[in-house]
Design a protein around this motif. Structure first.
Motif, short mmCIF file in Angstrom:
data_model
loop_
_atom_site.label_atom_id
_atom_site.label_comp_id
_atom_site.label_asym_id
_atom_site.label_seq_id
_atom_site.Cartn_x
_atom_site.Cartn_y
_atom_site.Cartn_z
N SER A 28 -0.42 36.92 -15.88
CA SER A 28 0.79 38.05 -15.65
C SER A 28 0.96 38.66 -17.06
O SER A 28 0.88 38.16 -18.21
N GLN A 29 1.52 39.95 -16.82
CA GLN A 29 1.77 40.76 -18.03
C GLN A 29 2.90 40.35 -18.89
O GLN A 29 3.82 39.49 -18.17
N SER A 30 2.78 40.11 -20.04
CA SER A 30 3.72 39.35 -21.10
C SER A 30 3.70 37.99 -20.90
O SER A 30 4.76 37.42 -21.17
N GLY A 31 2.78 37.45 -19.95
CA GLY A 31 3.13 36.03 -19.75
C GLY A 31 2.27 35.15 -21.08
O GLY A 31 2.15 35.68 -22.11
N THR A 32 1.74 33.95 -20.75
CA THR A 32 1.30 33.02 -21.73
C THR A 32 -0.23 32.79 -21.39
O THR A 32 -0.51 32.75 -20.06
#
Length: 253
Positions: A11-15
């Protein structure tokens, strides 16, 4: 671990999530390295993870340490480490053992402690071995035993069966037991000694010697005449003196 490591971003800006590496699986070698023992090899058949085989792993008798195994190459064989040979000292040897005094001096491992043999002069045979149970302790020696041999059905002269024994001690017996069955024949004296040179063979005999007697030089037995030769009776008191004087016993006329 082995594989091709990768990172995935779900996911965007996830880990990032790592993936692609998995724990290696190995097999036990057909013959374990010296010093290692697997208590339950059945649970370690085929390709296994290290943890699955390490539970029953320990050092063999004579070794010390904390054993471990690693699987460095997937589908390869486990590598062992952590066990080292204990060292002991060879103290006074028990009866029946000999040492050349060279192969086992000071602190030594079991593999380094050689030069031992069984004392055949004391009727011992076998294959001597040493065990080191306690590091820096004393070696435990084993492997030599009292040899057993057979008595022949016909004893060699001048040996006879002891009156209390008879030819009943046939078969493989120790020298101590065999000696009880043997005596010196008449006209022989001594103590029979039996030695077992080869395990399972026949005894060697020794110890009985023919009696040596001398006639009474002062009073000849009935039917004999004593001639002092050129000497007086006082000068021919011994058999040696009598012979030098040219005298001796003769039959009475």
């Amino acid at each position: 671990y082995s594989g091709t490591p990768a990172l995935s971003c779900g996911s965007q800006s996830g880990t990032f999530k790592p993936n692609g590496c998995r724990e290696n699986r190995c097999v036990l070698p057909l013959s374990l390295p010296e010093g290692y023992y697997v208590g339950n090899p059945g649970r370690c058949l085929g390709l296994q993870k290290s943890a699955g085989c390490a539970a029953g792993l320990r050092c063999q008798t004579g070794y010390r340490g904390t054993p471990s195994l690693t699987c460095d190459s997937d589908s390869g064989m486990f590598n062992f480490s952590g066990c080292t040979a204990k060292q002991c000292t060879l103290s006074a040897l028990p009866v029946g053992y000999l040492s050349d005094g060279v192969g086992c001096t000071g602190l030594s491992t079991t593999a380094e402690c050689g030069g031992l043999s069984c004392d055949s002069s004391l009727d011992y045979s076998g294959v001597p071995a040493v065990s080191c149970f306690t590091h820096n302790g004393n070696f435990v020696v084993s492997g030599c035993f009292v040899s057993t041999c057979a008595l022949p059905r016909q004893l060699p002269a001048p040996y006879v069966w002891a009156p209390s024994a008879g030819p009943t001690h046939l078969g493989l017996v120790t020298p101590t037991r065999a000696t009880l069955a043997v005596a010196c024949a008449k006209a022989f004296s001594g103590t029979p000694e039996l030695h077992c040179p080869v395990q399972g063979g026949f005894f060697n005999f020794s110890g009985c010697l023919e009696n040596e007697c001398v006639p009474d030089q002062t009073v000849p037995p009935s039917g004999y005449v004593l001639d002092h030769g050129s000497c007086s009776a006082a000068d021919a008191a011994s058999p040696e003196d009598l012979a030098q004087c040219g005298g001796g016993l003769s039959c009475a006329p």
